[in-house]
Structures are given as C-alpha cells and as structure tokens.
Design a protein around this motif. Structure first.
Motif, PDB file in Angstrom:
ATOM      1  N   PRO A 375       0.820  -1.221   0.000  1.00 15.72           N
ATOM      2  CA  PRO A 375       0.000   0.000   0.000  1.00 15.72           C
ATOM      3  C   PRO A 375       0.851   1.268   0.000  1.00 15.72           C
ATOM      4  O   PRO A 375       1.046   1.916   1.023  1.00 15.72           O
ATOM      5  N   LEU A 381      -5.242   1.775  -1.933  1.00 12.47           N
ATOM      6  CA  LEU A 381      -4.989   0.923  -0.768  1.00 12.47           C
ATOM      7  C   LEU A 381      -4.514   1.751   0.430  1.00 12.47           C
ATOM      8  O   LEU A 381      -4.888   1.484   1.569  1.00 12.47           O
ATOM      9  N   TRP A 382      -3.675   2.739   0.159  1.00 11.95           N
ATOM     10  CA  TRP A 382      -3.140   3.581   1.234  1.00 11.95           C
ATOM     11  C   TRP A 382      -4.197   4.555   1.758  1.00 11.95           C
ATOM     12  O   TRP A 382      -4.356   4.751   2.957  1.00 11.95           O
ATOM     13  N   LYS A 385      -7.594   2.375   3.560  1.00 11.65           N
ATOM     14  CA  LYS A 385      -7.241   1.103   4.194  1.00 11.65           C
ATOM     15  C   LYS A 385      -8.463   0.398   4.780  1.00 11.65           C
ATOM     16  O   LYS A 385      -8.630  -0.813   4.639  1.00 11.65           O
ATOM     17  N   LYS A 391      -4.931  -4.262   7.655  1.00 13.22           N
ATOM     18  CA  LYS A 391      -4.360  -3.742   8.893  1.00 13.22           C
ATOM     19  C   LYS A 391      -2.846  -3.656   8.720  1.00 13.22           C
ATOM     20  O   LYS A 391      -2.160  -4.675   8.610  1.00 13.22           O
ATOM     21  N   ILE A 392      -2.333  -2.414   8.666  1.00 14.19           N
ATOM     22  CA  ILE A 392      -0.899  -2.213   8.488  1.00 14.19           C
ATOM     23  C   ILE A 392      -0.162  -2.659   9.745  1.00 14.19           C
ATOM     24  O   ILE A 392      -0.456  -2.204  10.850  1.00 14.19           O
ATOM     25  N   TYR A 407       1.016  -5.954   5.650  1.00 12.97           N
ATOM     26  CA  TYR A 407      -0.316  -5.882   6.254  1.00 12.97           C
ATOM     27  C   TYR A 407      -0.985  -7.244   6.350  1.00 12.97           C
ATOM     28  O   TYR A 407      -0.661  -8.174   5.598  1.00 12.97           O
ATOM     29  N   SER A 409      -4.611  -8.951   5.767  1.00 13.54           N
ATOM     30  CA  SER A 409      -5.863  -8.677   5.066  1.00 13.54           C
ATOM     31  C   SER A 409      -6.995  -9.418   5.773  1.00 13.54           C
ATOM     32  O   SER A 409      -6.777 -10.127   6.767  1.00 13.54           O
TER      33      SER A 409
END
Length: 453
Positions: A375, A381-382, A385, A391-392, A407, A409
């Motif tokens: 992302p 994506l960035w 989110k 979840k980064i 991340y 998913s």
C-alpha cells in the motif's frame, strides 16, 4: 572551486532485492534527467548523481558536495528510498546548513508533511517538477521571484505548513526538451542505458498504483514525431535498442499507430520494449508493432481469475490475457508479466489461480515476475485502508517494496502472504527456470537455499 547551482540526486534503496534487480534492470533516472535538462535551458549549472550504483556512496556524494558547493540539492525519492533521502539530507545539513534541500518524487508528493517535519527539508515539490523547481531556483538562487507567488511547493513558515497552489500540468509535452544524456556520468554502466518516456500519467484506476493520482487523473501524450525524434537522438549516441518506460505506452491506440507509422517510415533500424494492457491488443496490432521494431513487451496481468481482476479494477478479462500471450508466442515476440500476491481479496485459493495462469503464460515463453501487494502512498490501498479491510503491521518505510508483506488482510496474515510470495516464486522458478526475470535468479536461489517456505 567551480560553484554549482543545483545538485540533483536519486536516493538509493536499502532493499537487497532492489539492489540485485538494479544490476540487471537499472535505467538512468529520467525524472531528474528532465529536471536537469530543463534547468540547464535557463542557464542554471546542474549536476546529476544516481546513488543506485554500489560505488556511489554517501562519502562520494559528500565529496561532490564539498568540491562543488551547490546552492541547492534536490533529492528524488520513492517510498522505499525516502528514509535514505532523509539520512543524506541530515548529513548535508549537519555540515552545510545553508544549502537548500528540496525533496521531490512520488512519496513526498503525498507525504510532504512528514518530510518537512524532519527539520532537514526546506521545500517539497509535489507531482510534476520542471516548472516548480525552475521557479524555486529563481527565488532561492537568483532572488527573482516572491515565495508567496510560487506554485507546486510545500514548506514551513513560522512553524506552519504552507501548501502553495498546485502547479498546472504541462499540457504540451513536446515543449519539454529531451533529457540530455550527457548529464548522466555513468550512462554506459546501466543495464538499459537508452530509455524513453512517451507519456505522463495513466488512464487506469488500479487500486495498487499511484500513477493516476500523481498526474491529477490526467493522461498526457507526446506526439509520435517527437518520440521518434528522441529515438533518432538515442541512435546518434550509439544505441540501437530503447526501453519505453511509460506505465502504459499503448493506452492510446491512435497515437500508437502514428508512432508505428513514423518509426517504419524513418527506418532507424532500432528495436524497442514497452508495457501495455491486454485489452487494447489485437494480433494485427502486435504484428505491426513487431514490424516497427518491437521485440519485447510486458503486460500487467496481476491475478489469475476474473473475480480478482475485477477487485483490482484492472478492467481486463482472462480471455484477453490468454489471447495476447498466445499471439506473442506465435509472432515470436518476447513477453513478460507481473503477478501480485496478497492483494486485499486474495485467499490461498485465488493465489493458486494466479500461479496457474503464471504457469500457463510461462509455458508460452513469457517471463513471469511475482510481487507482494504493497500500500504505497497515493494508492487507493493507502488512502482507503479501512474500505479494503487491511491492517498495516509494519510502518518501517525501508520495508515498503514489492518484496515484503506489511499488512494483514481480511483473508490472510502478512506472514501467509509473504510465504505465498516465496512459494509462488520458487515453484515457478523450479518448473520454468528460463522464464524468471534474470534479476531475481540469485534472490530466488537464496530463498530456496534457506528454505524460507
């Protein structure tokens, strides 16, 4: 001492995979090439440094700074090279605090606040840089403009971030001079020394790509005649093959046909490579491209099922994918593709689908490369989110490359994505060793040898 107006540099990547890749796929950074050439047109003295080379270290960079004493240093960076750029700027500022530091490139165009907060960056130039950097030089070096009149820049004033109005995009790209290849000290040392950018922006809306956002959603084209003139210029320098670096060179079939007609008419005897989309291709068009010198083409496939293609907003079909690789095989045009592992909707089953289509096109002679979905700033994506249920886990920007999963998913953990990337890469390499990009050979052998999967 021959004092320099501006030193433009491309920050290096700390990622070993990208370092290895550079040896086989390295190209001159046309971005700073365009900037340097444009500034030279207005009689600014310019020097370019590409720090991607192993022998171009911070020590050699600082020796140039010490000997040339540039009034301004411009550092171009992506997400994976951003922290390297900050480190370089910090070293420069600690010794020469009066040198003006300017950052530009895709990462800081979106994350300018973080760059300015480092305390070592004086200005950030967002998006397209030629006019904004020239006007900034007019203000900082020649004292010919007022700061408040500048566009396309961000800076700090009295502790507050000031975002100047956006710089209008250059409408006619033919007005910009070709990058002067004499500005590149090590041109002959690149794996692909002759490159050409024929457009800016991308009409696509892929969720993992920032190209459209960087260009304000605009897609602009150079004329066919102008592009072929640059081919002739590269020919005069002794190059007979050109790598076209556009995200999608063939988006306009009209311009493509004009380009092909001009190349065939000029009969330069040159070969070329480009990236394309499968939805614009026909066998007849590929035949004409080959006649005009095309010898290698890449198609962004990314996924192995229609459902996953749709989730990535690729707007292509599985039938189109199969058609183009069959045609390339029949016409004996080298082809390649990229496959993404771990996009937000991926499951072990859909990754298996992706591996299957990779096997299928590899059996037709295509070179296949796997990447991890990342992302990057500026991508959907960035920016969204939560909408994609990711979840980064890793905020270390040094890890933000297409080799590392950062991340979890909804369907897969980061470790599962990473292992799926390793497994897909190694499995395909074992079955089709000739169809894996050479730049990844040592990287793959290392994965295999250490049994990471």
């Amino acid at each position: 001492m021959n004092e320099l107006d501006i030193l433009l540099a491309l920050a290096p990547s700390p990622n070993p995979g990208l370092m290895i890749s550079f040896e086989y796929q390295g190209m001159p950074p046309l971005g700073i090439g365009y900037l340097g050439t444009y500034l030279s047109k207005f009689n600014y003295s310019v020097k370019l440094i590409d720090m991607s080379f192993r022998d171009v270290t911070i020590n050699t960079f600082m020796k140039t700074v010490e000997s040339k004493r540039p009034k301004m240093i411009g550092l171009s960076c992506t997400t994976e090279t951003y922290l390297s750029a900050v480190q370089i700027a910090s070293i420069v500022k600690s010794k020469y605090p009066d040198i003006i530091i300017v950052f530009g490139g895709p990462h800081v165009s979106f994350e300018y606040e973080a760059a300015l907060s480092t305390g070592v960056v004086d200005f950030v130039i967002c998006n397209e840089g030629e006019i904004s950097l020239k006007e900034l030089c007019d203000y900082c070096i020649r004292k010919e403009r007022r700061l408040e009149d500048l566009k396309g820049i961000v800076y700090k004033k009295d502790g507050k971030t000031i975002c100047a109005p956006s710089q209008p995009l250059i409408c006619d790209l033919d007005e910009i001079p070709f990058p002067d290849r004499k500005l590149f000290d090590k041109l002959e040392s690149y794996a692909h020394p002759a490159t050409c950018s024929t457009s800016r922006g991308c009409p696509g809306k892929c969720i993992f790509c920032a190209a459209s956002a960087l260009s304000g959603g605009k897609y602009r084209l150079r004329s066919a005649k102008n592009v072929v003139q640059e081919f002739a210029y590269l020919k005069s320098l002794g190059f007979n093959h050109v790598e076209i670096i556009d995200d999608t060179m063939t988006a306009s079939v009209k311009r493509l046909n004009e380009f092909l007609d001009e190349l065939i008419s000029q009969d330069l005897g040159m070969t070329w490579y480009c990236e394309s989309r499968v939805d614009v291709m026909t066998k007849e068009l590929l035949t004409k491209m080959k006649k005009a010198g095309l010898n290698n083409i890449q198609f962004g496939v990314e996924a192995g099922s229609q459902k996953m293609l749709d989730s990535l907003k690729k707007n292509i079909t599985m039938e189109q994918i199969r058609n183009v690789f069959n045609w390339c095989n029949e016409l004996r045009i080298m082809s390649s593709t990229n496959m993404i592992i771990g996009q937000p909707y991926d499951t072990p089953e859909t990754i298996n689908d992706t591996l299957n289509i990779a096997e299928e096109v590899a059996s037709l002679g295509a070179s296949v490369n796997f990447t991890v979905c990342t992302p990057f700033p500026g991508t959907a994506l960035w920016e969204h989110k939560e909408d994609y249920n990711i979840k980064i886990l890793d905020n270390d920007l040094n890890h933000y490359s297409t080799f590392c999963a950062v991340y979890d998913s909804k369907y897969m953990k980061a470790k599962e994505i990473q292992n799926a990337y390793y497994k897909s890469t190694v499995d395909l390499h074992r079955r089709h060793p000739k169809n894996i990009n050479p730049s990844l050979q040592r990287y793959i052998r290392r994965i295999d040898a250490f049994n990471f999967i």
